[in-house]
Design a protein around this motif. Sequence first.
Motif, PDB file in Angstrom:
ATOM      1  N   SER B 375      56.267 -18.873  68.089  1.00 48.57           N
ATOM      2  CA  SER B 375      55.052 -19.548  68.531  1.00 48.57           C
ATOM      3  C   SER B 375      54.226 -19.909  67.303  1.00 48.57           C
ATOM      4  N   GLU B 376      52.951 -20.284  67.493  1.00 48.99           N
ATOM      5  CA  GLU B 376      52.112 -20.641  66.337  1.00 48.99           C
ATOM      6  C   GLU B 376      50.867 -19.770  66.237  1.00 48.99           C
ATOM      7  N   THR B 377      50.641 -18.931  67.254  1.00 49.94           N
ATOM      8  CA  THR B 377      49.557 -17.950  67.174  1.00 49.94           C
ATOM      9  C   THR B 377      50.072 -16.649  67.752  1.00 49.94           C
ATOM     10  N   GLU B 378      49.368 -15.574  67.439  1.00 49.51           N
ATOM     11  CA  GLU B 378      49.695 -14.312  68.070  1.00 49.51           C
ATOM     12  C   GLU B 378      49.001 -14.270  69.427  1.00 49.51           C
ATOM     13  N   PHE B 379      47.673 -14.222  69.366  1.00 47.54           N
ATOM     14  CA  PHE B 379      46.851 -14.177  70.565  1.00 47.54           C
ATOM     15  C   PHE B 379      45.944 -15.397  70.502  1.00 47.54           C
ATOM     16  N   ALA B 380      46.208 -16.356  71.374  1.00 43.95           N
ATOM     17  CA  ALA B 380      45.575 -17.666  71.250  1.00 43.95           C
ATOM     18  C   ALA B 380      44.057 -17.604  71.391  1.00 43.95           C
ATOM     19  N   LYS B 381      43.590 -16.679  72.184  1.00 45.42           N
ATOM     20  CA  LYS B 381      42.144 -16.606  72.420  1.00 45.42           C
ATOM     21  C   LYS B 381      41.372 -16.530  71.106  1.00 45.42           C
ATOM     22  N   PHE B 382      41.937 -15.809  70.141  1.00 41.14           N
ATOM     23  CA  PHE B 382      41.239 -15.643  68.864  1.00 41.14           C
ATOM     24  C   PHE B 382      41.934 -16.355  67.709  1.00 41.14           C
ATOM     25  N   HIS B 383      42.915 -17.178  68.004  1.00 44.90           N
ATOM     26  CA  HIS B 383      43.607 -17.940  66.949  1.00 44.90           C
ATOM     27  C   HIS B 383      44.233 -17.045  65.880  1.00 44.90           C
ATOM     28  N   THR B 384      44.648 -15.864  66.216  1.00 43.79           N
ATOM     29  CA  THR B 384      45.201 -14.979  65.192  1.00 43.79           C
ATOM     30  C   THR B 384      46.600 -15.442  64.797  1.00 43.79           C
ATOM     31  N   ILE B 385      46.869 -15.405  63.491  1.00 40.90           N
ATOM     32  CA  ILE B 385      48.174 -15.894  63.027  1.00 40.90           C
ATOM     33  C   ILE B 385      48.982 -14.810  62.326  1.00 40.90           C
ATOM     34  N   ASP B 386      48.487 -13.596  62.317  1.00 42.04           N
ATOM     35  CA  ASP B 386      49.358 -12.505  61.912  1.00 42.04           C
ATOM     36  C   ASP B 386      50.064 -12.010  63.164  1.00 42.04           C
ATOM     37  N   ASN B 387      51.268 -11.467  62.979  1.00 43.50           N
ATOM     38  CA  ASN B 387      52.020 -10.954  64.123  1.00 43.50           C
ATOM     39  C   ASN B 387      52.320 -12.035  65.159  1.00 43.50           C
ATOM     40  N   ILE B 388      52.658 -13.226  64.695  1.00 44.22           N
ATOM     41  CA  ILE B 388      53.061 -14.285  65.628  1.00 44.22           C
ATOM     42  C   ILE B 388      54.397 -13.867  66.267  1.00 44.22           C
ATOM     43  N   PRO B 389      54.523 -13.971  67.586  1.00 44.51           N
ATOM     44  CA  PRO B 389      55.775 -13.552  68.229  1.00 44.51           C
ATOM     45  C   PRO B 389      56.956 -14.433  67.825  1.00 44.51           C
ATOM     46  N   MET B 390      58.076 -13.791  67.512  1.00 44.80           N
ATOM     47  CA  MET B 390      59.300 -14.500  67.108  1.00 44.80           C
ATOM     48  C   MET B 390      60.498 -13.762  67.690  1.00 44.80           C
ATOM     49  N   MET B 391      61.556 -14.499  67.897  1.00 48.11           N
ATOM     50  CA  MET B 391      62.804 -13.892  68.375  1.00 48.11           C
ATOM     51  C   MET B 391      63.970 -14.653  67.755  1.00 48.11           C
ATOM     52  N   THR B 392      65.122 -13.990  67.720  1.00 45.11           N
ATOM     53  CA  THR B 392      66.359 -14.738  67.490  1.00 45.11           C
ATOM     54  C   THR B 392      67.279 -14.426  68.658  1.00 45.11           C
TER      55      THR B 392
END
Lengths: 566, 447
Positions: B375-392
Amino acid sequence: MKSIRRLSSLALICASASLLAGTVASLTAPAGAQGTAVASASPIDAPQIVAMRRLTEAQYRNAIADIFGPDIKVAGRFEPVVRPVHELIASGSREAAISPLGLEQFDSMARNIAAQVFDEKHSGQFIPCHPQDNAKADDACATATLAPLGRYLFRRPLTTQELVLYVKMAGLAAGPTGSFNGGLELALSAMLVSPNFLYIVETAQPDPAHPGVLALDNYSRAARLSFTLWNSTPNAVLLDAAAAGRLTDPAQLAEIARGMVASPRFEQGVRAFFTDMLLFERFDNLSKDPVLFPYYNAQVGQAMPEQMLRTIVDELVTRGGDYRQLFTTNRTWMTRALGGLYQVPVHKSAGWEPYTFAPGDDRAGILGQAGFLAIYSQTGRSSPTLRGRAVRELLMCQPVPNPPGNVNFTAVQDTKNKAVPTARIRLSAHVTDDNCAGCHKLTDPVGLSLERFDGIGSWRTTENGAPIDPSGNLDKTVFSGAAGLGKVLAESPDTHQCAASRALEYARAMPSDDDGDLVEALDKQFAADGYSIKALFLRVATLPENYQVKIPALQTGATRVSMANQ
Amino acid sequence: MRFDLSRRTALRGMINGAGVAVALPLLDVFLDGNGVAMAATGAPVPVRFGTWFWGLGVNPSRWFPTTAGPNYDLKPELAPIKPFQSKINVLGNFNVMLDGAPNLPHVSGGPAIRTGRALTADRGLPGESFDVTISDLIGKRTRFSSLEVSAIGDARNSLSGRGGGDLNSSETTPAGLYQRVFGTGFKDPNSASFTPDPQVMARRSVLSAVADQRQALNQAVGAADRQKLDQYYTSVRQLENQLDVELTKPQPLEACLVPRKVSADLPVNGEIETVMLNHQLMTDLLVMALACDQTRVFNMMFNNGASSLTRIGSTVTHHQLTHEEVLDNKLGYQPEATYFLTKIMEAWVYFVGALDKVKEGDRTLLDNTIAFAHSETEFAKFHTIDNIPMMTAGSGGGRIKTGIYVDGQGTPVSRVGLTLQQAMGVPVDRWGSKSMETNKRLGEILA
């Protein structure tokens, strides 16, 4: 608009027909002799490429229609030129690459266009000679056909080398296709996917009068004039003027530019400019909730930008009006489909008719039109923030910062909460939160004055049963409604200076941020000319700085971080 | 344009001095990067790579597993992946370092993950996205170096490109994707007969003529435009290659089943059910494009960063909801915004399942793929960009281990891009810039 384009295109075809005839007569001249000016320059003052601007979809379509006639269909999708934030798509065109998908699309369009041009119905218009054998190669006749077409497509004469290549190609392909025309078709396809066609290649030479500055050469000037004023490729007159070296002479250039803004084709240029300035690409992906907005449908969606453009053209071009009237005029144009949205009677069942809102109606200027109100809304409701931001950024050239990354939106209340029925009350939370207030104070009080228009621009007086207060303020000026906002905008010096700055950016395809003095001077002239858009574009088109390029500092290529590319 | 086949040899070597080669290319088109022959001969099939993007992150406490390592626990929002958990890695706690550049909401995160660089201004990608680096390595022998698709429409919705004005625009409709891959030019690898299309040969020569003009332009061009020209000629080479492939008899591929034509009348908009349907149709086409070896690299955008997904009758978009909907005190999250996340995870599971359904020998297409979702944010409400969810998903033919939750412990997110490039064979040992420059691969998953 369509009909005018058609007429002017036909006129151009007439012009090109005579040009074709001329070429037949001069066939004995060495192929591509016209190109020697470019080819034979000495290395010291050799022309260098100072910009490559990718053709936009509209420019591509206009060029094909002008060169080959409006009945040659351009079928296909175009890779969009991406808009840099706060800039025009024109500026983005300077940076736009062509991806594999983009090239596939251009290739497919090229083959399709070339097949039409040399089919039975059309080839007679473009082949000025009779090949010795319709089934075989004929270099002389191919030269006579391809040289003038190449000159239009590349906006300069083909170089000898280029012409030889395309003719050879046509010749070699004539065999396997068993057709002279088949060979031409292949050569034309190749021209149409060439970077010399897909990019407007601007070349310049050192200007002895201004050390450190390069001056655009004649053909680059022809293209700049043509794309700025007509949003299309240079016609025979411009190319001839370039060949004669007339466009590096300020007086002759001015005379030509005057003719161009007086031409009916200037309308096409004005439409393209405002389409870019007002971010009309937003209409491409406009979607509105069908349950919430029963008056919105595909026809309405198509009519919205056209209504704005018709209003703009009518005020600024047809009537030669003052740019500032765009924000105050009560005149517009309607279709049946729009009539429902506006709740006004429309007599014609098809097509457009002029309409004047009653005095005192809040539909004043383009800010009161459904198109503006709809693209600066959310899919399901209006947005005073988006609208206010658009007014600031697009019409006043005042960039509004993005929300901070760590913004806390908990202050904004639930839309379903009955205690906060209107946008004004909901947004007040922003303005009371210190983090948000800075920017929302710039946007919301502007946009709130447009709240009596819903998410598609329909009139309303209440939201969730509560009356809407349309008061607003722009900096320290207080006003009410769209009419009030329009008046304030018309009076603000930022509004016309913004238009002047955008016109300069549009012509040069680069932001005018570093040219404050130039923009101010242009704005003063704009005022002296009664804020006439024709006069503004004429000024830009004749501005010496429009044709000067500062010698760019050494730039390094993209830093490749992957070894795979080294 | 009609070509007489018996005379097609005349085209061969046409414009000889101009270096036109219409001769049929070697069969090495159907060898993978290491020169290993393909499935029909019983040898390993190629490894594919792709990305799957969704906008607006997750509710972190309801999505990320608690404990690192294999057999990770599934929180409610991640639960839908259960059937494929053993093939999916979850990557958490990796940080985007901006080095003072602004966090442009919904814009900074995606490019940072894909380029290892912080975006300093909002004008295109800050560098080459690593899917492009991978496709430069493994995508050169297929008809398409990569396929970009956006289920929510908008050709500009893409995170793939070489930076700046070079963006690989997306296919926006199932019909468009069908036409591009399975329309004119597609050669069924399992068809008994093969006739090279003379038109393709003619097109091939057109492109050679174009390529010939390169030198003339290069002589006069400045650095910025040269870069653009290079990109243009890269596209020309890709198209030439595409035509070469079309002129070569393909090897049979048992997994390749040519899909049926898709209706051109389907709507494209942000309404969630429309996007779900378009995503499903485009996924099916993409999966067959991989199985039929038309491409080995893909980029699927489910929605956009500041998601414009909507539900019929709702006045607000997914994006607005993440900011404006109040946190439900009892639930501890925003139920309406989370509805969209549920649909997104459903779509991701569909995507993974569609890859896994295709058998390639004793493995599945998924097993021969690494699909990287982020994704491009972790928690969109606060626009956090650390710990953005990723998977393979998938092991790339055994190149990575799967079924693991990797805890990045706050290290740069570029480690993920570095690791995936290495897994795909890109010779790179450091990647990213400034604080995101790294040489620390994810040892937990590299096989």
